[in-house]
Design a protein around this motif. Structure first.
Motif, PDB file in Angstrom:
ATOM      1  N   GLU A  55      -1.683   1.963  72.608  1.00  0.00           N
ATOM      2  CA  GLU A  55      -1.972   0.457  72.412  1.00  0.00           C
ATOM      3  C   GLU A  55      -0.317  -0.262  71.852  1.00  0.00           C
ATOM      4  OE1 GLU A  55      -3.230  -1.698  73.961  1.00  0.00           O
ATOM      5  OE2 GLU A  55      -5.430  -0.552  75.278  1.00  0.00           O
ATOM      6  N   PHE A  56      -0.441   0.885  71.646  1.00  0.00           N
ATOM      7  CA  PHE A  56       1.356   1.174  70.850  1.00  0.00           C
ATOM      8  C   PHE A  56       2.217   0.820  71.435  1.00  0.00           C
ATOM      9  CE2 PHE A  56       5.479   2.330  68.912  1.00  0.00           C
ATOM     10  CZ  PHE A  56       5.194   1.510  66.994  1.00  0.00           C
ATOM     11  N   ASP A  57       3.274  -0.601  70.965  1.00  0.00           N
ATOM     12  CA  ASP A  57       3.495  -1.622  71.454  1.00  0.00           C
ATOM     13  C   ASP A  57       4.842  -1.539  71.137  1.00  0.00           C
ATOM     14  OD1 ASP A  57       5.147  -2.558  73.707  1.00  0.00           O
ATOM     15  OD2 ASP A  57       3.999  -4.651  73.258  1.00  0.00           O
ATOM     16  N   ALA A  58       5.560  -1.167  70.362  1.00  0.00           N
ATOM     17  CA  ALA A  58       6.648  -1.007  69.658  1.00  0.00           C
ATOM     18  C   ALA A  58       6.557  -1.625  68.336  1.00  0.00           C
ATOM     19  CB  ALA A  58       8.225  -1.179  70.635  1.00  0.00           C
ATOM     20  N   HIS A  59       5.337  -1.591  67.975  1.00  0.00           N
ATOM     21  CA  HIS A  59       5.348  -1.933  66.465  1.00  0.00           C
ATOM     22  C   HIS A  59       5.972  -2.470  65.524  1.00  0.00           C
ATOM     23  CE1 HIS A  59       1.270  -3.003  68.586  1.00  0.00           C
ATOM     24  NE2 HIS A  59       0.826  -3.468  68.119  1.00  0.00           N
ATOM     25  N   GLU A  60       6.243  -2.707  64.700  1.00  0.00           N
ATOM     26  CA  GLU A  60       7.147  -2.716  63.622  1.00  0.00           C
ATOM     27  C   GLU A  60       6.765  -2.499  62.377  1.00  0.00           C
ATOM     28  OE1 GLU A  60       9.510  -6.833  62.256  1.00  0.00           O
ATOM     29  OE2 GLU A  60       9.958  -7.447  64.391  1.00  0.00           O
ATOM     30  N   ALA A  84      -9.091  -0.567  55.543  1.00  0.00           N
ATOM     31  CA  ALA A  84      -8.251  -1.335  56.296  1.00  0.00           C
ATOM     32  C   ALA A  84      -6.410  -1.268  57.714  1.00  0.00           C
ATOM     33  CB  ALA A  84      -8.077  -2.661  55.222  1.00  0.00           C
ATOM     34  N   ILE A  85      -6.255  -1.805  58.512  1.00  0.00           N
ATOM     35  CA  ILE A  85      -5.582  -1.487  58.838  1.00  0.00           C
ATOM     36  C   ILE A  85      -4.156  -2.395  58.983  1.00  0.00           C
ATOM     37  CG2 ILE A  85      -3.856  -0.725  60.839  1.00  0.00           C
ATOM     38  CD1 ILE A  85      -6.447   1.226  61.411  1.00  0.00           C
ATOM     39  N   ILE A  86      -2.920  -3.154  59.008  1.00  0.00           N
ATOM     40  CA  ILE A  86      -2.417  -4.016  58.858  1.00  0.00           C
ATOM     41  C   ILE A  86      -1.418  -3.467  60.250  1.00  0.00           C
ATOM     42  CG2 ILE A  86      -0.758  -5.777  58.195  1.00  0.00           C
ATOM     43  CD1 ILE A  86      -2.066  -5.259  55.259  1.00  0.00           C
ATOM     44  N   ALA A  87      -1.201  -4.036  61.257  1.00  0.00           N
ATOM     45  CA  ALA A  87      -0.385  -4.317  62.336  1.00  0.00           C
ATOM     46  C   ALA A  87       0.578  -5.251  62.397  1.00  0.00           C
ATOM     47  CB  ALA A  87      -0.802  -3.557  63.745  1.00  0.00           C
ATOM     48  N   VAL A  88       1.547  -4.859  62.342  1.00  0.00           N
ATOM     49  CA  VAL A  88       2.573  -5.726  62.411  1.00  0.00           C
ATOM     50  C   VAL A  88       3.300  -5.355  63.980  1.00  0.00           C
ATOM     51  CG1 VAL A  88       4.801  -7.815  62.158  1.00  0.00           C
ATOM     52  CG2 VAL A  88       3.024  -6.770  60.162  1.00  0.00           C
ATOM     53  N   HIS A  89       3.340  -6.617  64.454  1.00  0.00           N
ATOM     54  CA  HIS A  89       3.832  -6.451  66.171  1.00  0.00           C
ATOM     55  C   HIS A  89       5.355  -6.526  66.131  1.00  0.00           C
ATOM     56  CE1 HIS A  89       4.706  -7.498  70.862  1.00  0.00           C
ATOM     57  NE2 HIS A  89       4.108  -5.435  70.441  1.00  0.00           N
ATOM     58  N   ASP A  90       5.836  -7.782  65.882  1.00  0.00           N
ATOM     59  CA  ASP A  90       6.994  -8.953  66.311  1.00  0.00           C
ATOM     60  C   ASP A  90       7.293  -9.558  65.311  1.00  0.00           C
ATOM     61  OD1 ASP A  90       9.442  -9.936  67.757  1.00  0.00           O
ATOM     62  OD2 ASP A  90       9.497  -8.526  68.500  1.00  0.00           O
ATOM     63  N   THR A  91       8.819  -9.337  64.818  1.00  0.00           N
ATOM     64  CA  THR A  91       8.690 -10.994  63.876  1.00  0.00           C
ATOM     65  C   THR A  91       9.957 -11.160  64.228  1.00  0.00           C
ATOM     66  OG1 THR A  91       9.645  -8.945  62.842  1.00  0.00           O
ATOM     67  CG2 THR A  91       7.544  -9.920  61.611  1.00  0.00           C
ATOM     68  N   SER A  92      10.077 -11.149  65.657  1.00  0.00           N
ATOM     69  CA  SER A  92      12.149 -12.000  65.862  1.00  0.00           C
ATOM     70  C   SER A  92      11.138 -13.531  66.062  1.00  0.00           C
ATOM     71  CB  SER A  92      11.904 -12.266  67.087  1.00  0.00           C
ATOM     72  OG  SER A  92      11.116 -10.178  68.073  1.00  0.00           O
TER      73      SER A  92
END
Length: 356
Positions: free
Chosen positions: A7-12, A26-34
Motif C-alpha cells: 500500500e506504499f504510494d510514495a508516502h513522504e 502507533a503509526i503516523i503516515a504522511v502521504h502528501d503535503t503538496s
C-alpha cells in the motif's frame, strides 16, 4: 520496510511511535503535503497485527490526500493509528504520549477525531500540542454531524443521477453501522421520508434506531445483500470486494466508511454491474471540512455551504464517468491526481520564488 509494502504510494513520512510507560504503539503516515500540512484523524483500533495497522494507515493517509484535495482544502493527507482497544486500553497517558509524538513533527501532521477517539481525547491532545483540530471552542467540534450531512447530500445527488428522483421520499436505504456518523445519517434520511434498513453489532444502537426511525433490522453479515435503492456503508472499510459485490441488490453505493473498496478493481466491479458508486473520500469529506474551517473567524453558514458542495463534486464525477464510460472510482482518482499536479506545481514555484 515501508517502501516495499503493497500500500506504499510514495508516502513522504511513515513514523512508528512507541512509549513503554503508557503502552503507546502507533503509526503516523504522511502521504502528501503538496497542498499544505497533512491533516487526518487519529484512529484507535485493536488491529490483529502491525501489518494490518500499517496497511490501514497507508491506505487511509492516501485517502486523506484525495479527500482534502477534492474538497478544495489547503491541506495534504495523513493519518494516525494507535493499536489498542479503545474501550479497555485507552487512557489519558496513552493519548498524551501520542500527542507528544504529533508535536514532535512540528506541524507537518495535524490530527483530529476518528474511530476510537472522542472530542474529549482531542481536547486532551490540545493541552500537549497545537497541531490538533476538532475543538468545540474554535468551531463545530465533533465532525460527525457534518460528515453525516455530506453523505446525505451525496445520496441525494446519487439518487437524482441514477434514479431520476427529485428527492429521497419513498426511497429505501441500507445503513450499515450506527456509530456517530451512521446514526446521524439515519436520522437525516428518516426525516426525508426514507424507508430504512439498518445493521450494527451493538444491540442497543439497533433498538434505538428501530424505535426512533421505524427501521427494519438485518444481520450484519447479510446487510450488503438486502434489496434497496441505496447501500450506505458507515462502518469499517473493505466491505466492497469480490465476494460482496456480486451479491449487491441496490442501484447505488454511497456511504460514510473510508476505504470501502477492498482493491482498486472493486470500483470497476461495481460499475460493471450498473451500480453507481459515490467515491468514499469525496462523499464523506464533511467532517474534515468542518475541522479545516474551525478557528477564530468560524462561520457556520460557510461551513454548511462547503459541505453541501460535496453534491456538486459528485455530480461532476458521475457526469464524467458516464461520458467516458469509466468507473466513478477511476474518474475520482484521475480528478484528485490532476489537482495534486496543480498543487505540486504551485508548491515548487513558491519554493523557487516564482508566482504562488
Amino acid at each position: 520496510m515501508f517502501q516495499t509494502h503493497r500500500e506504499f504510494d510514495a508516502h513522504e513520512l511513515v513514523a512508528t511511535c512507541f512509549d513503554a510507560r503508557s503502552g503507546l504503539n502507533a503509526i503516523i503516515a504522511v502521504h502528501d503535503t503538496s497542498a499544505g500540512p497533512a491533516m487526518g484523524g487519529c484512529r484507535i483500533a485493536p488491529y490483529q497485527d502491525m501489518d494490518a495497522a500499517l496497511t490501514d494507515v497507508l491506505r487511509l493517509s492516501r485517502g486523506m490526500t484525495y479527500k482534502n484535495i477534492m474538497a478544495g482544502l489547503p491541506y495534504g493527507g495523513g493519518k494516525a493509528v494507535i493499536v489498542a482497544d479503545p474501550k479497555a486500553q485507552k487512557t489519558p497517558a496513552l493519548i498524551t504520549a501520542f500527542a507528544r509524538r504529533v508535536g514532535q513533527l512540528g506541524g507537518t501532521f495535524v490530527t483530529g477525531e476518528d474511530v476510537g477517539t472522542t472530542v474529549e481525547d482531542i481536547q486532551l491532545m490540545r493541552q500537549v500540542t497545537p497541531h490538533v483540530r476538532g475543538i468545540p471552542e474554535n468551531g463545530p467540534g465533533d465532525p460527525s454531524p457534518m460528515t453525516a450531512l455530506g453523505v446525505f447530500c451525496g445520496i441525494e445527488a446519487a439518487v437524482r443521477h441514477r434514479l431520476g428522483r427529485g428527492d429521497l421520499a419513498g426511497s429505501s436505504v441500507i445503513v450499515q453501522g450506527l456509530g456517530a456518523v451512521g446514526f446521524r445519517l439515519a436520522e437525516l434520511l428518516h426525516r426525508a421520508g426514507v424507508r430504512l434498513i439498518i445493521s450494527d453489532l451493538d444491540p442497543q444502537r439497533l433498538t434505538a434506531a428501530r424505535t426512533a426511525f421505524g427501521a427494519t433490522i438485518i444481520e450484519p453479515d447479510r446487510c450488503h445483500a438486502a434489496e434497496a435503492d441505496v447501500y450506505a456503508p458507515c462502518a469499517m472499510g473493505g466491505g466492497m470486494n469480490a465476494r460482496t459485490i456480486p451479491e449487491l441488490r441496490v442501484a447505488i453505493v454511497a456511504g460514510a466508511a473510508n476505504n470501502q473498496l477492498s482493491t482498486p478493481t472493486d470500483g470497476e466491479r461495481i460499475a460493471s454491474r450498473g451500480i453507481l458508486y459515490a467515491p468514499d473520500y469525496v462523499i464523506n469529506a464533511g467532517g474534515v471540512i468542518s475541522t479545516a474551517l474551525e478557528g477564530p473567524g468560524f462561520d457556520r453558514a460557510i461551513l454548511l455551504a462547503r459541505v453541501k458542495r460535496i453534491a456538486t463534486t459528485l455530480e461532476e464525477i458521475f457526469g464524467r464517468a458516464a461520458g467516458q464510460k469509466l468507473a466513478t472510482s477511476q474518474v475520482a482518482e484521475e480528478m484528485a491526481r490532476e489537482r495534486l499536479v496543480i498543487a505540486r506545481t504551485r508548491a515548487t514555484q513558491t519554493v523557487a520564488g516564482g508566482p504562488a
